[in-house]
Motif scaffolding. Structure first.
Motif, short mmCIF file in Angstrom:
data_model
loop_
_atom_site.label_atom_id
_atom_site.label_comp_id
_atom_site.label_asym_id
_atom_site.label_seq_id
_atom_site.Cartn_x
_atom_site.Cartn_y
_atom_site.Cartn_z
N TYR A 107 29.08 29.23 49.92
CA TYR A 107 29.44 29.50 48.54
C TYR A 107 28.20 29.63 47.65
CZ TYR A 107 34.53 29.16 48.89
OH TYR A 107 35.85 29.41 49.17
N GLU A 108 27.19 28.82 47.93
CA GLU A 108 25.94 28.91 47.16
C GLU A 108 25.30 30.28 47.32
OE1 GLU A 108 23.53 25.74 48.54
OE2 GLU A 108 24.71 24.17 47.54
N GLN A 109 25.47 30.89 48.47
CA GLN A 109 24.82 32.16 48.77
C GLN A 109 25.57 33.36 48.21
OE1 GLN A 109 24.64 31.94 53.05
NE2 GLN A 109 22.68 30.84 53.07
N MET A 110 26.89 33.27 48.06
CA MET A 110 27.63 34.49 47.76
C MET A 110 28.73 34.39 46.72
SD MET A 110 30.17 34.94 51.06
CE MET A 110 28.83 35.00 52.24
N ALA A 111 29.11 33.21 46.30
CA ALA A 111 30.32 33.08 45.48
C ALA A 111 30.20 33.81 44.14
CB ALA A 111 30.63 31.61 45.24
N ILE A 112 31.29 34.45 43.76
CA ILE A 112 31.39 35.04 42.43
C ILE A 112 31.92 33.98 41.47
CG2 ILE A 112 31.64 37.40 43.27
CD1 ILE A 112 34.64 37.16 42.99
N THR A 113 32.05 34.33 40.19
CA THR A 113 32.41 33.32 39.19
C THR A 113 33.92 33.30 38.94
OG1 THR A 113 32.26 34.79 37.27
CG2 THR A 113 30.21 33.78 38.06
N PRO A 114 34.43 32.17 38.45
CA PRO A 114 35.84 32.13 38.05
C PRO A 114 36.16 33.16 36.98
CG PRO A 114 34.93 29.91 38.15
CD PRO A 114 33.78 30.85 38.31
N GLU A 115 35.19 33.45 36.13
CA GLU A 115 35.40 34.44 35.07
C GLU A 115 35.67 35.82 35.65
OE1 GLU A 115 33.57 30.92 33.47
OE2 GLU A 115 32.91 32.22 35.12
N ASP A 116 35.06 36.12 36.81
CA ASP A 116 35.32 37.40 37.47
C ASP A 116 36.81 37.55 37.81
OD1 ASP A 116 32.62 38.26 37.49
OD2 ASP A 116 32.22 37.09 39.30
N ILE A 117 37.40 36.48 38.33
CA ILE A 117 38.82 36.51 38.71
C ILE A 117 39.70 36.48 37.46
CG2 ILE A 117 40.63 35.41 40.06
CD1 ILE A 117 38.30 36.61 41.70
N ALA A 118 39.31 35.69 36.47
CA ALA A 118 40.09 35.59 35.24
C ALA A 118 40.21 36.95 34.56
CB ALA A 118 39.45 34.58 34.29
N GLU A 119 39.13 37.70 34.55
CA GLU A 119 39.15 39.02 33.94
C GLU A 119 40.14 39.95 34.64
OE1 GLU A 119 36.07 42.76 33.04
OE2 GLU A 119 35.31 40.82 33.73
N ILE A 120 40.22 39.83 35.95
CA ILE A 120 41.14 40.66 36.73
C ILE A 120 42.59 40.25 36.45
CG2 ILE A 120 41.91 41.15 39.09
CD1 ILE A 120 38.86 40.98 39.84
N ILE A 121 42.85 38.96 36.37
CA ILE A 121 44.20 38.49 36.06
C ILE A 121 44.62 38.98 34.68
CG2 ILE A 121 45.62 36.45 35.61
CD1 ILE A 121 43.90 35.00 37.75
N ALA A 122 43.74 38.83 33.70
CA ALA A 122 44.06 39.28 32.34
C ALA A 122 44.33 40.78 32.32
CB ALA A 122 42.92 38.93 31.39
N PHE A 123 43.56 41.53 33.07
CA PHE A 123 43.78 42.98 33.15
C PHE A 123 45.16 43.28 33.74
CE2 PHE A 123 43.62 46.99 35.49
CZ PHE A 123 43.18 47.87 34.51
N ALA A 124 45.51 42.59 34.83
CA ALA A 124 46.77 42.87 35.53
C ALA A 124 47.99 42.61 34.65
CB ALA A 124 46.86 42.05 36.81
N VAL A 125 47.97 41.51 33.90
CA VAL A 125 49.16 41.16 33.12
C VAL A 125 49.27 41.95 31.82
CG1 VAL A 125 49.28 38.86 34.13
CG2 VAL A 125 48.11 39.18 31.94
N THR A 126 48.21 42.64 31.45
CA THR A 126 48.26 43.43 30.21
C THR A 126 48.44 44.92 30.48
OG1 THR A 126 45.82 43.47 30.16
CG2 THR A 126 46.93 41.78 28.84
N ARG A 127 48.78 45.26 31.72
CA ARG A 127 49.10 46.68 32.01
C ARG A 127 50.48 47.00 31.43
NH1 ARG A 127 45.35 48.52 31.22
NH2 ARG A 127 44.84 46.40 30.57
N PRO A 128 50.73 48.28 31.16
CA PRO A 128 52.07 48.68 30.72
C PRO A 128 53.13 48.22 31.72
CG PRO A 128 50.52 50.50 30.51
CD PRO A 128 49.80 49.42 31.25
N LYS A 129 54.31 47.92 31.23
CA LYS A 129 55.35 47.37 32.10
C LYS A 129 55.82 48.36 33.17
CE LYS A 129 55.54 43.26 30.51
NZ LYS A 129 55.07 42.15 31.37
N SER A 130 55.45 49.62 33.01
CA SER A 130 55.78 50.60 34.05
C SER A 130 54.82 50.51 35.24
CB SER A 130 55.72 52.01 33.46
OG SER A 130 54.43 52.28 32.92
N VAL A 131 53.77 49.69 35.13
CA VAL A 131 52.74 49.57 36.17
C VAL A 131 52.73 48.14 36.69
CG1 VAL A 131 50.26 49.70 36.65
CG2 VAL A 131 51.32 51.34 35.07
#
Length: 244
Positions: free
Chosen positions: A207-231
């Motif tokens: 994890y020390e060598q490669m882990a990404i940040t929690p903020e990286d995942i949070a941004e993706i979650i926020a993007f997914a739930v704010t898509r139009p309801k048709s998507v």
């Protein structure tokens, strides 16, 4: 693409005291959501609610204790009035060789990672449906797609979560979108709780060598739930670029 504002919407996040849960609370608050922060560590979520300073509330509850979740849902309904997003984020990753010495670890992973998500969903689903539908986000793992020595029971919980999520996706559509997030290595507290010392040292080094940040995942979650309801972004696999 910037995340759109969803004012007057409410998100419920389990495991909100640290890591992906806390980071997603911040991301959704920035997108206009009021957040119900659910975790066992009351002081942490109370501090986070104060940081958000937008009407978000902290509720001490344990996903392995249905009574506390029922009480939490009652408080959310009374104080916030609705639920638009439920993020099942609470989880533990207790890796190690498969043997009887780790039987308590196996039970804890099953109780938190799989049964905890199922119970939280069962309790909050009526509120999620009440406003005409919302988003159910289940935090899985790359271990929900593959398995390796030392992560068998952890992988079993995530494979189970994925299978249950797909069944729910078909059952609840189109009213509720079911979104599965499958991170690889993310710099959270997950490795801190591994009880097998050799496995813990190996995981921490990786994890020390490669882990990404929690903020990286949070941004993706926020993007997914704010898509139009048709998507509907049903399944999102996110690895660090260098992760094998």
């Amino acid at each position: 693409m910037p995340t759109s504002k969803d004012t007057d919407k409410v998100a419920v996040i389990t495991g909100a005291s640290s890591g992906i849960g806390a980071s997603t609370a911040r991301a959704l608050a920035a997108a206009g959501y009021t957040v119900a922060l659910i975790a066992r560590r009351a002081e942490r979520i109370e501090a986070l609610a104060g940081e958000l300073d937008n009407g978000s509330i902290a509720i001490a509850a344990d996903v392995t204790d249905r009574d506390t979740l029922v009480a939490a849902a009652g408080r959310v309904e009374k104080e916030l009035g609705r639920v638009d997003v439920l993020l099942n984020n609470a989880g533990v990753m207790l890796l190690g060789p498969f043997d009887a010495e780790r039987k308590d670890d196996y039970k804890q992973m099953l109780d938190v990672n799989l049964l905890g998500a199922i119970t939280a969903t069962e309790v909050f689903l009526p509120l999620l449906r009440a406003g005409g539908g919302g988003d159910l986000v289940n935090l899985s793992s790359v271990a929900g797609r593959t398995a390796r020595p030392g992560n068998g029971v952890y992988a079993a919980t995530k494979w189970g979560l994925n299978g249950w999520s797909e069944a729910l996706r078909q059952e609840l559509q189109p009213d509720v979108r079911v979104i599965v997030i499958e991170p690889g290595a993310v710099a959270t507290e997950l490795t801190d709780h591994i009880t097998h010392e050799e496995t813990k040292r190996g995981a921490e080094k990786m994890y020390e060598q490669m882990a990404i940040t929690p903020e990286d995942i949070a941004e993706i979650i926020a993007f997914a739930v704010t898509r139009p309801k048709s998507v509907s972004l049903n399944e999102i696999l996110v690895r660090p670029t260098v992760q094998p």
